[in-house]
Write a protein that holds these residues in place. Structure first.
Motif, mmCIF file in Angstrom:
data_model
loop_
_atom_site.group_PDB
_atom_site.id
_atom_site.type_symbol
_atom_site.label_atom_id
_atom_site.label_comp_id
_atom_site.label_asym_id
_atom_site.label_seq_id
_atom_site.Cartn_x
_atom_site.Cartn_y
_atom_site.Cartn_z
ATOM 1 N N THR A 157 44.684 26.592 48.233
ATOM 2 C CA THR A 157 43.919 26.785 46.997
ATOM 3 C C THR A 157 44.552 27.871 46.144
ATOM 4 O OG1 THR A 157 42.470 28.475 47.938
ATOM 5 C CG2 THR A 157 41.796 26.167 48.217
ATOM 6 N N ASN A 158 44.144 27.913 44.889
ATOM 7 C CA ASN A 158 44.661 28.936 43.976
ATOM 8 C C ASN A 158 44.302 30.340 44.463
ATOM 9 O OD1 ASN A 158 45.892 27.195 42.109
ATOM 10 N ND2 ASN A 158 43.945 26.823 41.103
ATOM 11 N N TYR A 159 43.090 30.499 44.982
ATOM 12 C CA TYR A 159 42.665 31.819 45.446
ATOM 13 C C TYR A 159 43.447 32.258 46.683
ATOM 14 C CZ TYR A 159 38.735 31.608 42.232
ATOM 15 O OH TYR A 159 37.960 31.534 41.102
ATOM 16 N N MET A 160 43.696 31.334 47.599
ATOM 17 C CA MET A 160 44.477 31.668 48.802
ATOM 18 C C MET A 160 45.914 32.039 48.424
ATOM 19 S SD MET A 160 42.678 31.627 51.544
ATOM 20 C CE MET A 160 43.888 31.445 52.821
ATOM 21 N N TYR A 183 50.168 36.063 47.640
ATOM 22 C CA TYR A 183 51.126 36.754 46.774
ATOM 23 C C TYR A 183 50.719 38.208 46.555
ATOM 24 C CZ TYR A 183 53.997 32.742 45.628
ATOM 25 O OH TYR A 183 54.874 31.689 45.696
ATOM 26 N N GLY A 184 49.418 38.471 46.492
ATOM 27 C CA GLY A 184 48.942 39.839 46.337
ATOM 28 C C GLY A 184 49.326 40.707 47.528
ATOM 29 N N LEU A 220 55.956 39.206 42.054
ATOM 30 C CA LEU A 220 54.930 38.724 42.981
ATOM 31 C C LEU A 220 53.535 38.964 42.406
ATOM 32 C CD1 LEU A 220 56.509 39.948 46.331
ATOM 33 C CD2 LEU A 220 56.124 37.561 45.681
ATOM 34 N N THR A 221 53.368 40.095 41.717
ATOM 35 C CA THR A 221 52.078 40.401 41.077
ATOM 36 C C THR A 221 51.771 39.416 39.958
ATOM 37 O OG1 THR A 221 52.343 42.740 41.605
ATOM 38 C CG2 THR A 221 50.754 42.181 39.887
ATOM 39 N N PHE A 222 52.759 39.126 39.120
ATOM 40 C CA PHE A 222 52.561 38.145 38.041
ATOM 41 C C PHE A 222 52.185 36.775 38.606
ATOM 42 C CE2 PHE A 222 55.561 40.594 35.020
ATOM 43 C CZ PHE A 222 54.505 41.332 34.533
ATOM 44 N N THR A 223 52.838 36.394 39.691
ATOM 45 C CA THR A 223 52.532 35.112 40.318
ATOM 46 C C THR A 223 51.099 35.102 40.842
ATOM 47 O OG1 THR A 223 54.853 34.944 40.971
ATOM 48 C CG2 THR A 223 53.311 33.446 42.035
ATOM 49 N N ALA A 224 50.703 36.188 41.512
ATOM 50 C CA ALA A 224 49.333 36.290 42.022
ATOM 51 C C ALA A 224 48.318 36.224 40.887
ATOM 52 C CB ALA A 224 49.158 37.583 42.816
ATOM 53 N N LEU A 225 48.618 36.894 39.779
ATOM 54 C CA LEU A 225 47.701 36.882 38.637
ATOM 55 C C LEU A 225 47.574 35.491 38.025
ATOM 56 C CD1 LEU A 225 48.568 40.265 36.895
ATOM 57 C CD2 LEU A 225 46.497 39.681 38.176
ATOM 58 N N CYS A 226 48.679 34.748 37.953
ATOM 59 C CA CYS A 226 48.605 33.383 37.414
ATOM 60 C C CYS A 226 47.773 32.486 38.320
ATOM 61 C CB CYS A 226 50.001 32.807 37.224
ATOM 62 S SG CYS A 226 50.817 33.362 35.728
ATOM 63 N N TYR A 227 47.947 32.598 39.632
ATOM 64 C CA TYR A 227 47.119 31.807 40.546
ATOM 65 C C TYR A 227 45.658 32.222 40.445
ATOM 66 C CZ TYR A 227 50.735 29.180 43.010
ATOM 67 O OH TYR A 227 51.728 28.293 43.322
ATOM 68 N N LEU A 228 45.416 33.518 40.288
ATOM 69 C CA LEU A 228 44.045 34.001 40.142
ATOM 70 C C LEU A 228 43.415 33.473 38.852
ATOM 71 C CD1 LEU A 228 41.860 35.775 41.402
ATOM 72 C CD2 LEU A 228 42.785 37.680 40.087
ATOM 73 N N ALA A 248 42.323 23.025 38.911
ATOM 74 C CA ALA A 248 42.736 22.572 40.234
ATOM 75 C C ALA A 248 44.221 22.855 40.415
ATOM 76 C CB ALA A 248 42.468 21.085 40.385
ATOM 77 N N PHE A 249 44.624 23.103 41.671
ATOM 78 C CA PHE A 249 46.035 23.320 41.930
ATOM 79 C C PHE A 249 46.787 22.032 41.675
ATOM 80 C CE2 PHE A 249 49.698 22.977 44.715
ATOM 81 C CZ PHE A 249 50.442 24.037 44.245
#
Length: 149
Positions: free
Chosen positions: A83-86, A91-92, A116-124, A132-133
């Motif tokens: 999932t996007n949150y996972m 990444y976080g 990695l932070t930018f990636t985590a923020l985009c998924y968040l 949806a992913f």
């Protein structure tokens, strides 16, 4: 769907997936380059960065889960990150590990932490917006992996 059409969907999970690929490249390159330092703790964080890069390969390119021989426990762990949150959480955690390397010296590992932070923020953002992913077809999602079976 072409790469241009994927980006035009304005789905943050697509943006995050491509940022993940950039994070992968940075993690591997910066991890290897920081292995050649005198500080043993920086070497440990460089090895963690390389390990993060390897995990990202399997998270972002699902086709490799079918091609590369890996253990059943590793496969099960990577399959939980769907999932996007996972993915944002994974990444976080990887970003946090690289931010902790600053304690022992300023190195180029900070660039990996930022991506990695930018990636985590985009998924968040994708999760918060309820998107949806959507796996990029270019990276082996949405049917490419099934063609191999």
């Amino acid at each position: 769907m072409t790469l241009k059409e994927e980006f035009a969907t304005r789905n943050f999970s697509i943006y995050a997936q491509w940022l993940g690929i950039l994070s992968l490249i940075l993690c591997l390159a910066l991890g290897i380059s920081n292995l050649f330092t005198v500080n043993i703790l920086i070497i440990v964080f460089a090895a963690l960065c390389i390990a993060s890069g390897v995990v990202i390969i399997f998270i972002e390119v699902p086709l490799l889960m079918r091609i590369c021989p890996t253990s059943a426990s590793f496969d099960a762990a990577v399959r939980k990150i769907t999932t996007n949150y996972m993915r944002a959480g994974a990444y976080g955690v990887m970003a946090l590990l690289q931010y902790l390397s600053i304690i022992f010296g300023r190195t180029s590992l900070i660039a990996a932490a930022i991506f990695l932070t930018f990636t985590a923020l985009c998924y968040l953002l994708a999760g918060v917006k309820g998107q949806a992913f959507v796996g990029s077809k270019t990276l082996g999602g949405a049917g490419v992996a099934q063609m191999i079976v």
